[in-house]
Design a protein around this motif. Structure first.
Motif, PDB file in Angstrom:
ATOM      1  N   SER A 253       0.841  -1.199   0.000  1.00 36.66           N
ATOM      2  CA  SER A 253       0.000   0.000   0.000  1.00 36.66           C
ATOM      3  C   SER A 253       0.878   1.251   0.000  1.00 36.66           C
ATOM      4  O   SER A 253       2.060   1.212   0.343  1.00 36.66           O
ATOM      5  CB  SER A 253      -0.914   0.012   1.217  1.00 36.66           C
ATOM      6  OG  SER A 253      -0.179   0.396   2.367  1.00 36.66           O
ATOM      7  N   VAL A 254       0.255   2.357  -0.380  1.00 37.04           N
ATOM      8  CA  VAL A 254       0.986   3.614  -0.519  1.00 37.04           C
ATOM      9  C   VAL A 254       1.689   3.997   0.784  1.00 37.04           C
ATOM     10  O   VAL A 254       2.884   4.294   0.796  1.00 37.04           O
ATOM     11  CB  VAL A 254       0.010   4.719  -0.967  1.00 37.04           C
ATOM     12  CG1 VAL A 254       0.644   6.090  -0.813  1.00 37.04           C
ATOM     13  CG2 VAL A 254      -0.425   4.466  -2.398  1.00 37.04           C
ATOM     14  N   SER A 255       0.945   3.970   1.903  1.00 34.16           N
ATOM     15  CA  SER A 255       1.572   4.416   3.146  1.00 34.16           C
ATOM     16  C   SER A 255       2.677   3.444   3.561  1.00 34.16           C
ATOM     17  O   SER A 255       3.735   3.873   4.013  1.00 34.16           O
ATOM     18  CB  SER A 255       0.533   4.569   4.256  1.00 34.16           C
ATOM     19  OG  SER A 255      -0.152   3.354   4.431  1.00 34.16           O
ATOM     20  N   ALA A 256       2.457   2.143   3.362  1.00 28.35           N
ATOM     21  CA  ALA A 256       3.481   1.167   3.748  1.00 28.35           C
ATOM     22  C   ALA A 256       4.744   1.358   2.927  1.00 28.35           C
ATOM     23  O   ALA A 256       5.854   1.198   3.422  1.00 28.35           O
ATOM     24  CB  ALA A 256       2.945  -0.246   3.582  1.00 28.35           C
TER      25      ALA A 256
ATOM     26  N   PRO B 145      -1.344   0.351  -5.198  1.00 27.61           N
ATOM     27  CA  PRO B 145      -1.038   1.114  -6.415  1.00 27.61           C
ATOM     28  C   PRO B 145      -2.058   0.927  -7.533  1.00 27.61           C
ATOM     29  O   PRO B 145      -2.371   1.875  -8.241  1.00 27.61           O
ATOM     30  CB  PRO B 145       0.328   0.571  -6.822  1.00 27.61           C
ATOM     31  CG  PRO B 145       0.952   0.124  -5.557  1.00 27.61           C
ATOM     32  CD  PRO B 145      -0.166  -0.351  -4.680  1.00 27.61           C
ATOM     33  N   ARG B 146      -2.610  -0.275  -7.679  1.00 28.79           N
ATOM     34  CA  ARG B 146      -3.479  -0.500  -8.837  1.00 28.79           C
ATOM     35  C   ARG B 146      -4.771   0.305  -8.763  1.00 28.79           C
ATOM     36  O   ARG B 146      -5.454   0.466  -9.767  1.00 28.79           O
ATOM     37  CB  ARG B 146      -3.746  -1.990  -9.016  1.00 28.79           C
ATOM     38  CG  ARG B 146      -4.931  -2.551  -8.271  1.00 28.79           C
ATOM     39  CD  ARG B 146      -5.174  -3.987  -8.683  1.00 28.79           C
ATOM     40  NE  ARG B 146      -4.561  -4.895  -7.728  1.00 28.79           N
ATOM     41  CZ  ARG B 146      -5.200  -5.338  -6.626  1.00 28.79           C
ATOM     42  NH1 ARG B 146      -6.432  -4.968  -6.376  1.00 28.79           N
ATOM     43  NH2 ARG B 146      -4.585  -6.149  -5.791  1.00 28.79           N
ATOM     44  N   ARG B 147      -5.102   0.815  -7.558  1.00 33.39           N
ATOM     45  CA  ARG B 147      -6.298   1.644  -7.413  1.00 33.39           C
ATOM     46  C   ARG B 147      -6.039   3.099  -7.823  1.00 33.39           C
ATOM     47  O   ARG B 147      -6.952   3.910  -7.813  1.00 33.39           O
ATOM     48  CB  ARG B 147      -6.769   1.637  -5.960  1.00 33.39           C
ATOM     49  CG  ARG B 147      -7.321   0.315  -5.529  1.00 33.39           C
ATOM     50  CD  ARG B 147      -8.831   0.386  -5.376  1.00 33.39           C
ATOM     51  NE  ARG B 147      -9.391  -0.936  -5.226  1.00 33.39           N
ATOM     52  CZ  ARG B 147      -9.954  -1.611  -6.216  1.00 33.39           C
ATOM     53  NH1 ARG B 147     -10.041  -1.094  -7.422  1.00 33.39           N
ATOM     54  NH2 ARG B 147     -10.431  -2.814  -6.023  1.00 33.39           N
ATOM     55  N   LEU B 148      -4.779   3.426  -8.129  1.00 31.26           N
ATOM     56  CA  LEU B 148      -4.442   4.825  -8.383  1.00 31.26           C
ATOM     57  C   LEU B 148      -4.217   5.082  -9.867  1.00 31.26           C
ATOM     58  O   LEU B 148      -3.847   4.191 -10.615  1.00 31.26           O
ATOM     59  CB  LEU B 148      -3.168   5.198  -7.621  1.00 31.26           C
ATOM     60  CG  LEU B 148      -3.183   4.975  -6.105  1.00 31.26           C
ATOM     61  CD1 LEU B 148      -1.854   5.416  -5.517  1.00 31.26           C
ATOM     62  CD2 LEU B 148      -4.323   5.735  -5.451  1.00 31.26           C
TER      63      LEU B 148
ATOM     64  N   VAL C 282       3.131   9.345  -5.585  1.00 32.46           N
ATOM     65  CA  VAL C 282       3.617   8.426  -4.559  1.00 32.46           C
ATOM     66  C   VAL C 282       5.124   8.212  -4.729  1.00 32.46           C
ATOM     67  O   VAL C 282       5.886   8.260  -3.769  1.00 32.46           O
ATOM     68  CB  VAL C 282       2.890   7.063  -4.645  1.00 32.46           C
ATOM     69  CG1 VAL C 282       3.490   6.082  -3.643  1.00 32.46           C
ATOM     70  CG2 VAL C 282       1.406   7.233  -4.405  1.00 32.46           C
ATOM     71  N   ALA C 283       5.537   8.008  -5.972  1.00 32.00           N
ATOM     72  CA  ALA C 283       6.964   7.766  -6.236  1.00 32.00           C
ATOM     73  C   ALA C 283       7.798   8.969  -5.797  1.00 32.00           C
ATOM     74  O   ALA C 283       8.904   8.811  -5.278  1.00 32.00           O
ATOM     75  CB  ALA C 283       7.181   7.474  -7.711  1.00 32.00           C
ATOM     76  N   ILE C 284       7.264  10.160  -5.994  1.00 34.63           N
ATOM     77  CA  ILE C 284       7.987  11.368  -5.577  1.00 34.63           C
ATOM     78  C   ILE C 284       8.059  11.436  -4.048  1.00 34.63           C
ATOM     79  O   ILE C 284       9.121  11.671  -3.472  1.00 34.63           O
ATOM     80  CB  ILE C 284       7.321  12.630  -6.156  1.00 34.63           C
ATOM     81  CG1 ILE C 284       7.491  12.653  -7.678  1.00 34.63           C
ATOM     82  CG2 ILE C 284       7.921  13.888  -5.539  1.00 34.63           C
ATOM     83  CD1 ILE C 284       6.647  13.703  -8.381  1.00 34.63           C
ATOM     84  N   ALA C 285       6.928  11.171  -3.391  1.00 35.52           N
ATOM     85  CA  ALA C 285       6.910  11.187  -1.927  1.00 35.52           C
ATOM     86  C   ALA C 285       7.897  10.168  -1.369  1.00 35.52           C
ATOM     87  O   ALA C 285       8.622  10.435  -0.409  1.00 35.52           O
ATOM     88  CB  ALA C 285       5.506  10.895  -1.413  1.00 35.52           C
TER      89      ALA C 285
END
Lengths: 324, 290, 278
Positions: free
Chosen positions: C112-115, C154-157, C165-168
């Motif tokens: 997941s994004v946060s993980a 990721p697949r939901r985005l 997300v990649a930048i963060a």
């Protein structure tokens, strides 16, 4: 009115229940006359690729359609299997984005070029001569040698020329190009475009040029259609579209494209993101991202209407001249 | 119609699809059920079997199908159904060990070869080719020749023989996966290769490996049954499908089909079911990656 | 004060100093004698067509390839050779981070994004769980993502959201230099401008140096101060972006500029120019 080569008339394409919340094409009408270069511009999910594939009778699996796609007066959507084959081998050719994906990597370029002609009954020797001519026409040096080579021996740009040559082999009256230069470098893009426009003009072929690049479309097309969320939101002559866009989305696209000219303003982003297939906004699909949206924009669906010039725009406020 | 309604309608769909995932189609579901039944039979054989599988009843010798002996009795008068149910135990246990060992070993060899590349890759790949070029059955028989009959030696031999099937597959998909930017982004973040492999690469290739292992399970079952049939594997009087076919040969000559036919059908069904499950998983992975 | 120089400063140089970089693949030089300097907090574009060596250069800077010759220094510390040991690996990761081109392949599909951001924090910083969670929220907020996206796979985005997300994730390691390898090339035009805006803001706020690898001169013009033009592995021209793009000196740069489509564009003339150059 003179009959157009291609006429898409109020085409609506729906995916099977549950796969999408809105039609992927919603009442799309467009036309291409003989010898005309027409651009179809949109972002991902706009439906531009679906629209251009429908010209060859290629539709998403189990899709339901309304409306007509007429090539030289005949409705493609009701054609029999043989009729479709005839359409694809004689009248309409298509060029795809990725040349590597549209050429069989195991076969020689010569076989790829002549198979269509051979199937149409051209003798082998004549087909080879014609293939050589075609390769010469798309600017491949040593066409005879090229016929014996395999696709992997060509660069992307050279292979796309081969694909163009193959598309022209059947002397089609209509050429449909789906992002034909997107996978290529800019200098290669210029070369391929130069070849396409020259051949198109020489042969009087009608062309539907699908791209995400509004600059490119305005630079090379006679007329441009702009699509958003499955609908055509604006159409104008290319030069007018560039100078005087009537739809806020078109204006937004122009403003958000980075420009290389020294005095150009920095790109101004359009907020939000394109409408996905899971969303079905009522009213104008662009309203949520539009700086000029009013309350009624999210209620009332705008229809394509003519404003002062030649062009059509689907915006409730287009007559107020808010973009001028 | 409002946006909200449409979106929730769509949301509900993926849930439905998840249910259907288990049923790739009726064939896949049937294969899974069959395998589940097979495992249940192996586990609960003592409860299900009407007779002691090894109990001799000379009066019932070569009895046909009847209410006493549903699938008849063999030459020694042992109940075929009971032996079949008990036979599921060795029939599944052997391949299970073969597949577990060969999968572990194959993953290790394949991932190391793909990750390290160069000379390590060349060495491991050539070793796998070497193992691959020996017929597994032959190696197993050679092992038995050294150690004497029994299941341990052939199971180990088969595990080694099956390793290249897994190892080659793992190597090639791990190579593809390694080149993906998400793996590279972990390298750029400073993770060790080991951590990246275990935490990210392996879980992403696991479904494909699982599919291959399911198919291997069927083949291993067949190979081990063949060994027992030839008399190198499970030894009489233990109930085993391969051995039962062997013992049933005599009965076959005397016109009794069931003692040999019943285990043959079991083997066939199990192998086909494992193949279907394996292919089903592979299909799903292909769809996911599309 | 030119930061792009053919001869990099030698000792005590700050910023990213690249000198005489060379990389061969199968006997053919993909990158040959590439030198440039990115001053701290600066923004440098590397432009060129596919196969010009721009991506190989970026990969050498970040340690995904090892140069055959030449050096890479950041803040005076050498990072040309392969990293030895965990400490050095982590230190280098905190120097340079990278955002890849394809947002659909650059995130682990299972995480997941946060993980995926949290694991970077756990690797690099001794934060306790609540502090990590706060930092994750802060980073996502910085790239314009909220709680809903944080919990998503990721697949939901969308592509644009994934690139955020990649930048963060890259920012999570607090790098001094961020390499953006065609980071907006795969995005829709309207999204591309959003990401460029976001990047400009990040550079302003964080003082991170940008190395912007791109084939798109128009994009490079708006996000970089200096530019290096690569052709067949070697630099043909470099200097301040505005001057290179308004008065290019090398015919290849001129050809690249002319090739950008615009109204009144003449592709036939460009292809003639290209043939003349080849």
């Amino acid at each position: 009115m003179q009959q157009n080569l291609l006429e898409i008339d109020d085409l609506t394409v729906r995916l099977p229940e549950g796969r999408a919340a809105r039609p992927i094409l919603d009442g799309v009408s467009l036309s291409v006359a003989a010898g005309e270069m027409v651009g179809l511009v949109g972002e991902s999910g706009s439906g531009k690729s679906v629209a251009c594939r429908s010209v060859l009778g290629l539709l998403p699996e189990r899709a339901r359609t309304d409306g007509e796609v007429r090539v030289a007066g005949r409705d493609v959507l009701t054609l029999s299997r043989d009729g479709l084959k005839e359409l694809r081998t004689r009248q309409v050719s298509m060029i795809f984005q990725d040349p590597r994906a549209s050429v069989n990597p195991m076969r020689r370029v010569g076989d790829f070029l002549t198979e269509g002609m051979r199937a149409a009954g051209v003798p082998a020797a004549a087909a080879t001569d014609r293939a050589e001519e075609l390769l010469d026409a798309v600017g491949i040096r040593d066409p005879r040698g090229a016929l014996r080579r395999h696709p992997h021996q060509f660069s992307g740009g050279m292979l796309q020329r081969v694909v163009i040559a193959a598309a022209l082999a059947s002397r089609p009256s209509l050429l449909v190009a789906d992002e034909p230069t997107t996978a290529l470098d800019v200098t290669t893009q210029a070369e391929v475009i130069a070849i396409l426009t020259r051949l198109q003009a020489e042969r009087g072929t009608g062309m539907l040029f699908v791209t995400h690049d509004l600059e490119l479309a305005s630079a090379i097309c006679d007329r441009v259609y702009v699509m958003y969320a499955g609908r055509i939101v604006e159409t104008q002559a290319a030069t007018d579209l560039f100078d005087r866009p009537r739809h806020p989305y078109t204006a937004g696209l122009l403003a958000c494209t980075p420009r290389v000219e020294p005095d150009a303003a920095p790109p101004r982003p359009i907020p939000g993101r394109p409408v996905s297939l899971a969303e079905s906004p009522s009213g104008c699909a662009f309203a949520a991202r539009c700086a000029h949206a009013q309350e009624r924009c999210s209620v009332e669906k705008p229809v394509l209407r003519q404003y002062d010039g030649q062009g059509l725009a689907a915006c409730l406020r287009a007559d107020e001249g808010i973009l001028l | 119609m409002t946006t909200a309604v449409d979106v929730t309608a769509l949301r509900r769909r993926p849930g439905l699809r998840r249910l259907r995932v288990f049923g790739q189609g009726p064939l896949f579901t049937a294969a899974v059920l069959l395998l589940a039944a097979l495992v249940a039979v192996a586990l609960f054989a003592p409860l299900l079997a009407p007779y002691d599988p090894d109990a001799l009843d000379l009066q019932a010798t070569l009895a046909g199908s009847s209410t006493d002996h549903l699938l008849g009795a063999d030459q020694s008068g042992r109940d075929v159904l009971s032996r079949l149910l008990y036979g599921a135990r060795s029939g599944l246990l052997g391949p299970l060990v073969v597949v577990a060992l060969s999968t572990l070993l194959g993953i290790l060899v394949g991932v190391v070869a793909a990750w390290r590349g160069g000379r390590v890759d060349a060495l491991l790949s050539r070793s796998m080719d070497l193992v691959f070029s020996f017929p597994g059955l032959l190696v197993a028989i050679m092992f038995v020749a050294v150690t004497g009959p029994g299941m341990t030696a052939p199971v180990i031999a088969m595990a080694v023989a099956y390793t290249p099937y897994v190892g080659r597959l793992v190597r090639s998909i791990a190579q593809q996966e390694k080149a993906r930017p998400y793996i590279e982004s972990y390298l750029v973040q400073g993770w060790s290769g080991w951590t990246i492999c275990v935490r990210h690469l392996l879980p992403n290739i696991a479904p494909t490996v699982l599919a291959q292992s399911a198919i291997n399970f069927g083949y291993a079952l067949m190979d081990l049954a063949a060994l027992s049939f030839l008399g190198f594997g499970v030894q009489p009087p233990t109930a085993d499908w391969g051995a039962m076919i062997n013992e049933g040969e005599g009965a076959l000559l005397q016109g009794a089909m069931l003692p040999a036919l019943a285990p043959s059908v079991c083997i066939m069904l199990a192998v086909v079911a494992f193949s279907i499950v394996g292919e089903g998983i592979a299909d799903r992975v292909a769809k996911r990656d599309r | 004060m030119t930061a792009v120089t053919a001869v990099p400063e030698t000792t005590g140089a700050s910023g990213l100093v690249v000198d005489g970089l060379r990389k061969e693949f199968g006997g053919r030089a993909a990158v040959e004698g590439v030198s440039f300097t990115l001053r701290p907090g600066g923004s440098l574009g590397i432009v060129g067509e596919s196969g010009c060596g721009k991506t190989t250069t970026a990969r050498m800077l970040v340690g995904l390839e090892t140069p055959d010759a030449g050096t890479v220094h950041l803040g005076g510390r050498d990072r040309s050779a392969r990293a030895r040991g965990r400490a050095e690996r982590l230190a280098r990761a905190r120097e340079i981070q990278m955002v890849f081109q394809d947002p659909y392949l650059s995130l682990d599909p299972r995480i997941s994004v946060s993980a995926c951001i949290e694991e970077v924090l756990r690797l690099h910083f001794p934060l306790d769980a609540p502090a990590r969670r706060r930092r994750v929220a802060e980073l996502l907020d910085q790239v314009g993502l909220g709680e809903r996206e944080a919990a998503a796979l990721p697949r939901r985005l969308s592509g644009g959201q994934r690139q955020r997300v990649a930048i963060a994730r890259a920012l999570a390691a607090r790098p001094q230099v961020l390499i953006l390898d065609e980071a907006v090339a795969a995005l829709d035009v309207s999204i591309q401008a959003q990401i460029l805006d976001l990047l400009a803001g990040i550079r302003r706020d964080e003082g991170i140096g940008f190395l912007f690898v791109s084939h798109d001169l128009a994009v490079v013009r708006h996000i970089t101060d200096e530019v290096v033009v690569l052709r067949a592995g070697a630099i043909v021209e470099s200097g301040p972006t505005t001057s290179v793009l308004t008065s290019p000196e090398h015919p290849y740069t001129r050809l690249l500029l002319d090739s950008v489509p615009r109204p009144g564009w003449d592709p036939a003339r460009i292809s003639a120019g290209r043939r003349a150059l080849a």
